[in-house]
Design a protein around this motif. Structure first.
Motif, PDB file in Angstrom:
ATOM      1  N   ILE A  60       7.353  -1.416  19.045  1.00  0.00           N
ATOM      2  CA  ILE A  60       7.810  -2.132  17.760  1.00  0.00           C
ATOM      3  C   ILE A  60       6.317  -1.935  16.723  1.00  0.00           C
ATOM      4  CG2 ILE A  60       8.307  -4.671  16.694  1.00  0.00           C
ATOM      5  CD1 ILE A  60       9.573  -5.236  19.489  1.00  0.00           C
ATOM      6  N   ILE A  61       6.742  -1.642  15.590  1.00  0.00           N
ATOM      7  CA  ILE A  61       5.720  -1.295  14.503  1.00  0.00           C
ATOM      8  C   ILE A  61       5.919  -2.474  13.449  1.00  0.00           C
ATOM      9  CG2 ILE A  61       5.078   1.060  15.276  1.00  0.00           C
ATOM     10  CD1 ILE A  61       6.424   2.021  12.763  1.00  0.00           C
ATOM     11  N   LYS A  62       4.967  -2.836  12.536  1.00  0.00           N
ATOM     12  CA  LYS A  62       4.873  -3.618  11.694  1.00  0.00           C
ATOM     13  C   LYS A  62       4.408  -2.714  10.382  1.00  0.00           C
ATOM     14  CE  LYS A  62       4.338  -7.905  14.144  1.00  0.00           C
ATOM     15  NZ  LYS A  62       3.299  -9.093  14.057  1.00  0.00           N
ATOM     16  N   VAL A  81      16.774   3.763   9.604  1.00  0.00           N
ATOM     17  CA  VAL A  81      16.047   3.634   8.184  1.00  0.00           C
ATOM     18  C   VAL A  81      15.184   4.838   8.081  1.00  0.00           C
ATOM     19  CG1 VAL A  81      16.332   1.037   8.095  1.00  0.00           C
ATOM     20  CG2 VAL A  81      14.001   2.217   9.060  1.00  0.00           C
ATOM     21  N   GLN A  82      14.907   4.851   6.684  1.00  0.00           N
ATOM     22  CA  GLN A  82      13.929   5.856   6.201  1.00  0.00           C
ATOM     23  C   GLN A  82      12.843   4.995   5.456  1.00  0.00           C
ATOM     24  OE1 GLN A  82      15.114   8.167   2.973  1.00  0.00           O
ATOM     25  NE2 GLN A  82      13.433   9.719   2.820  1.00  0.00           N
ATOM     26  N   LEU A  83      11.791   5.287   5.698  1.00  0.00           N
ATOM     27  CA  LEU A  83      10.521   4.502   4.901  1.00  0.00           C
ATOM     28  C   LEU A  83      10.051   5.588   4.094  1.00  0.00           C
ATOM     29  CD1 LEU A  83       8.728   3.100   7.973  1.00  0.00           C
ATOM     30  CD2 LEU A  83      10.231   2.042   6.424  1.00  0.00           C
ATOM     31  N   VAL A  84       9.923   5.372   2.624  1.00  0.00           N
ATOM     32  CA  VAL A  84       9.488   5.991   1.481  1.00  0.00           C
ATOM     33  C   VAL A  84       8.085   5.660   1.358  1.00  0.00           C
ATOM     34  CG1 VAL A  84       9.879   6.374  -1.014  1.00  0.00           C
ATOM     35  CG2 VAL A  84      11.949   5.869   0.530  1.00  0.00           C
ATOM     36  N   GLY A  85       7.339   6.792   1.274  1.00  0.00           N
ATOM     37  CA  GLY A  85       5.719   6.726   0.878  1.00  0.00           C
ATOM     38  C   GLY A  85       5.261   5.985   2.027  1.00  0.00           C
ATOM     39  N   PHE A  86       5.471   6.486   3.633  1.00  0.00           N
ATOM     40  CA  PHE A  86       5.136   5.953   4.429  1.00  0.00           C
ATOM     41  C   PHE A  86       3.686   6.422   4.780  1.00  0.00           C
ATOM     42  CE2 PHE A  86       6.155   5.649   9.454  1.00  0.00           C
ATOM     43  CZ  PHE A  86       5.738   4.479   9.487  1.00  0.00           C
ATOM     44  N   GLU A  87       2.767   5.651   5.048  1.00  0.00           N
ATOM     45  CA  GLU A  87       1.413   5.892   5.290  1.00  0.00           C
ATOM     46  C   GLU A  87       0.932   4.952   6.494  1.00  0.00           C
ATOM     47  OE1 GLU A  87      -0.088   6.582   0.968  1.00  0.00           O
ATOM     48  OE2 GLU A  87      -0.327   4.437   1.275  1.00  0.00           O
ATOM     49  N   ILE A  88      -0.059   5.654   7.087  1.00  0.00           N
ATOM     50  CA  ILE A  88      -1.077   4.906   8.102  1.00  0.00           C
ATOM     51  C   ILE A  88      -2.498   4.717   7.642  1.00  0.00           C
ATOM     52  CG2 ILE A  88      -1.522   6.889   9.354  1.00  0.00           C
ATOM     53  CD1 ILE A  88      -1.511   5.193  11.869  1.00  0.00           C
ATOM     54  N   GLY A  89      -3.253   3.665   7.652  1.00  0.00           N
ATOM     55  CA  GLY A  89      -4.385   3.179   7.281  1.00  0.00           C
ATOM     56  C   GLY A  89      -5.280   3.024   8.552  1.00  0.00           C
ATOM     57  N   VAL A  90      -6.382   3.610   8.736  1.00  0.00           N
ATOM     58  CA  VAL A  90      -7.478   3.188   9.772  1.00  0.00           C
ATOM     59  C   VAL A  90      -8.705   2.842   9.088  1.00  0.00           C
ATOM     60  CG1 VAL A  90      -8.522   4.423  11.893  1.00  0.00           C
ATOM     61  CG2 VAL A  90      -6.302   5.169  11.158  1.00  0.00           C
ATOM     62  N   TRP A 106      -2.896   0.273  10.435  1.00  0.00           N
ATOM     63  CA  TRP A 106      -1.903  -0.629   9.853  1.00  0.00           C
ATOM     64  C   TRP A 106      -1.379   0.564   9.252  1.00  0.00           C
ATOM     65  CZ3 TRP A 106      -2.422   0.792   4.839  1.00  0.00           C
ATOM     66  CH2 TRP A 106      -3.846   1.167   4.329  1.00  0.00           C
ATOM     67  N   TYR A 107       0.312   0.211   8.966  1.00  0.00           N
ATOM     68  CA  TYR A 107       1.219   0.941   8.242  1.00  0.00           C
ATOM     69  C   TYR A 107       1.713   0.346   7.073  1.00  0.00           C
ATOM     70  CZ  TYR A 107       1.612   2.792  13.027  1.00  0.00           C
ATOM     71  OH  TYR A 107       1.583   3.507  14.332  1.00  0.00           O
ATOM     72  N   ARG A 108       1.925   1.137   6.072  1.00  0.00           N
ATOM     73  CA  ARG A 108       2.510   0.752   4.881  1.00  0.00           C
ATOM     74  C   ARG A 108       3.529   1.531   4.292  1.00  0.00           C
ATOM     75  NH1 ARG A 108      -2.436   0.605   0.605  1.00  0.00           N
ATOM     76  NH2 ARG A 108      -2.693   3.069   0.564  1.00  0.00           N
ATOM     77  N   CYS A 109       4.456   1.152   3.389  1.00  0.00           N
ATOM     78  CA  CYS A 109       5.515   1.887   2.693  1.00  0.00           C
ATOM     79  C   CYS A 109       5.908   1.594   1.362  1.00  0.00           C
ATOM     80  CB  CYS A 109       6.526   2.164   3.372  1.00  0.00           C
ATOM     81  SG  CYS A 109       7.911   0.829   3.548  1.00  0.00           S
TER      82      CYS A 109
END
Length: 128
Positions: A60-62, A81-90, A106-109
């Motif tokens: 499970i990811i947030k 689902v598809q995540l548009v503009g999906f990024e990971i930050g470190v 962390w993840y964001r889209c």
């Protein structure tokens, strides 16, 4: 300074399945966070399936995103689902003394949409 990387969803995951979305709130508060532009922040939970050591693994990811309306209101449980503009930050995780004690990921889209959806959905479509 965080390092941010674009994620190729198709190459990284076998599938992403919708679970839920909730307002992202300030720590210790019920007040929803917002961007500098006043756009509400949300946190979505997904099941991420990927191959690890030749076996299928699920976690499970947030994922954080900013949107006028609650993301996924039109999605069903466990819908792909598809995540548009999906990024990971470190970024460095530091203790109270400012010493690096690990890494924070962390993840964001920009948008979540049903995998079966066709055509681009932009900010104009969301406003209607």
């Amino acid at each position: 300074m965080p390092q941010i990387y674009a994620i190729d969803q198709t190459a990284t995951f076998e599938r992403l399945l919708w679970l839920s979305s909730e307002p992202k709130t300030r720590f210790g508060s019920d007040v929803q966070e917002s961007t500098k532009d006043g756009l509400p922040k949300w946190e979505v939970q997904l099941v991420a399936s990927f191959r690890q050591f030749g076996r299928s693994t699920n976690e499970i990811i947030k994922v954080g995103l900013a949107a006028l309306h609650q993301p996924g209101a039109d999605l069903g449980p466990a819908e792909p689902v598809q995540l548009v503009g999906f990024e990971i930050g470190v970024m460095d995780k530091k203790n109270r003394e400012g010493q690096v004690v690990g890494a924070q990921v962390w993840y964001r889209c920009q948008e979540v949409r049903a995998l079966a959806a066709t055509g681009p959905r932009g900010k104009q479509a969301e406003a209607s």
